[in-house]
Design a protein around this motif. Structure first.
Motif, PDB file in Angstrom:
ATOM      1  N   ASP A  25      -0.016   1.994   2.680  1.00 57.05           N
ATOM      2  CA  ASP A  25      -0.398   0.080   3.013  1.00 57.05           C
ATOM      3  C   ASP A  25       0.193  -0.973   3.545  1.00 57.05           C
ATOM      4  O   ASP A  25       0.775  -1.335   3.666  1.00 57.05           O
ATOM      5  N   GLU A  59       2.266 -10.163   2.904  1.00 55.84           N
ATOM      6  CA  GLU A  59       1.454  -9.906   1.956  1.00 55.84           C
ATOM      7  C   GLU A  59       0.285 -10.296   2.248  1.00 55.84           C
ATOM      8  O   GLU A  59       0.342 -11.196   1.996  1.00 55.84           O
ATOM      9  N   TYR A  63      -5.640  -3.015  -6.795  1.00 57.97           N
ATOM     10  CA  TYR A  63      -4.371  -3.118  -6.396  1.00 57.97           C
ATOM     11  C   TYR A  63      -4.570  -1.774  -8.160  1.00 57.97           C
ATOM     12  O   TYR A  63      -3.978  -1.264  -8.225  1.00 57.97           O
ATOM     13  N   LYS A 104      -0.597  -4.136  -0.531  1.00 59.01           N
ATOM     14  CA  LYS A 104      -1.066  -3.744  -1.795  1.00 59.01           C
ATOM     15  C   LYS A 104      -1.140  -4.932  -2.400  1.00 59.01           C
ATOM     16  O   LYS A 104      -2.290  -4.010  -3.492  1.00 59.01           O
ATOM     17  N   TYR A 105      -2.110  -6.051  -1.766  1.00 66.96           N
ATOM     18  CA  TYR A 105      -2.122  -6.719  -3.103  1.00 66.96           C
ATOM     19  C   TYR A 105      -3.267  -7.824  -2.034  1.00 66.96           C
ATOM     20  O   TYR A 105      -3.836  -8.932  -2.539  1.00 66.96           O
ATOM     21  N   ASP A 150      -4.520   7.582  -1.678  1.00 67.60           N
ATOM     22  CA  ASP A 150      -4.452   6.292  -1.442  1.00 67.60           C
ATOM     23  C   ASP A 150      -5.396   6.567  -0.295  1.00 67.60           C
ATOM     24  O   ASP A 150      -4.903   6.222   0.274  1.00 67.60           O
ATOM     25  N   ASP A 182       4.748   3.318   5.075  1.00 68.95           N
ATOM     26  CA  ASP A 182       3.774   3.162   4.198  1.00 68.95           C
ATOM     27  C   ASP A 182       2.513   3.261   4.488  1.00 68.95           C
ATOM     28  O   ASP A 182       2.208   2.333   5.579  1.00 68.95           O
ATOM     29  N   HIS A 212       1.733  -6.204   4.544  1.00 69.41           N
ATOM     30  CA  HIS A 212       1.932  -5.292   3.323  1.00 69.41           C
ATOM     31  C   HIS A 212       0.326  -5.793   2.943  1.00 69.41           C
ATOM     32  O   HIS A 212       0.183  -6.371   1.966  1.00 69.41           O
ATOM     33  N   ARG A 258      -0.377   6.011  -9.484  1.00 60.62           N
ATOM     34  CA  ARG A 258       1.520   5.721  -9.349  1.00 60.62           C
ATOM     35  C   ARG A 258       2.241   6.084 -10.808  1.00 60.62           C
ATOM     36  O   ARG A 258       2.976   6.394 -11.337  1.00 60.62           O
TER      37      ARG A 258
END
Length: 290
Positions: free
Chosen positions: A93, A124, A196, A189-190, A14, A91, A187, A203
């Motif tokens: 991210d 997020e 993404y 992730k988005y 990643d 993590d 976070h 994953r």
């Protein structure tokens, strides 16, 4: 060399998130105080993390991936606590940030009492493609300024106390809850639609290689293709979250404290994880820090 804080993460390929993680923690703490577990011994990960403490790990697929990962992270955090006042673990991210109005995270941590577990408020960072059409290149906050409340990512991730961390990093066995007002966990992730999709493709492949069903694996359900859904619909849905005025989130922390309780007979502690259907604009003072 500073001994106030170290940061620890595990990463497999990643590189978008690793670059952000390295810019953030490498700049704040110094790369010599960053510990990167290179799952699969990826050459690009090793090159990007040069100057950090890199631990190469075998990358064979395993149905108990998360269980193995957090067993290792628990042991590493416990050992590093002998050398640092605080250890940040999470993590790749996930980034802990301090409200810039309070100064630098390192200086702030230097003034915090020991023998605690600190739980930042989870947010997020979400990409609103209809408002933010350009892809993220390096700097994330500014090009992306919308966030949604994410109680699941209010993680007890800054440790100056010996305690066990649950798989996923969502709970510890520390019985007291500390949620400092200026502390947040972002976070990512988005934060970018195209990124993404690429990350989820990788994953999904890792989960498929484990060769077991969701219920048979100690791997996050969100890694499996059948739990993914349609990417564009997911991001389009962010526009439906009501936009709130201001950025006073003290009420969320108060709710966390009101619902604080033992997690059954597990030895872990928890607060409620409601689904807050709302979003906020980050104040401009946060722009450029990630």
């Amino acid at each position: 060399m500073q001994t106030v804080a170290a940061a620890v993460t595990m990463v497999r390929d990643d590189v978008f998130f690793l670059r952000a993680w390295l810019r953030h923690y490498g700049g704040l703490l110094g790369r010599e105080n960053c510990y990167v577990l290179n799952h699969g011994r990826g050459a690009e990960v090793a090159a990007l993390a040069a100057g950090c403490n890199i631990i190469g790990l075998p990358g064979d697929p395993h149905p108990n991936f998360d269980m193995k990962r957090w067993r290792l992270l628990n042991g590493l955090v416990a050992g590093l606590r002998g050398y640092y006042a605080h250890v940040i673990v999470g993590d790749v991210d996930e980034l802990v940030v301090l409200d810039p109005a309070q100064g630098s995270l390192l200086d702030w941590l230097a003034d915090q009492p020991g023998r605690r577990v600190l739980t930042p408020l989870g947010l997020e960072v979400i990409h609103r493609p209809e408002l933010e059409p350009d892809p993220v290149t390096e700097v994330i906050l500014g090009p992306r300024r919308h966030v949604r409340l994410a109680p699941l990512y209010s993680k007890p991730c800054i440790l100056s106390l010996g305690t066990k961390i649950a798989r996923g990093g969502h709970f510890t066995q520390a019985s007291k809850l500390h949620t400092p007002d200026p502390l947040y966990l972002l976070h990512l992730k988005y934060c970018d639609f195209a990124t993404y999709a690429e990350v989820m493709d990788r994953r999904n492949a890792v989960a498929a290689a484990a060769g077991v069903a969701v219920k048979e694996a100690a791997i996050g359900r969100h890694w499996f293709a059948q739990a993914r859904g349609e990417d564009r619909a997911l991001f389009d849905g962010f526009a439906d979250l009501p936009l709130q005025e201001g950025f006073d989130l003290g009420w969320v922390r108060r709710r966390m404290h009101r619902s604080w309780r033992a997690r059954g007979e597990t030895g872990f502690w928890q607060f409620d994880l409601p689904d807050y259907r709302q979003q906020y604009l980050l104040p401009e003072r946060f722009f450029g820090m990630v």
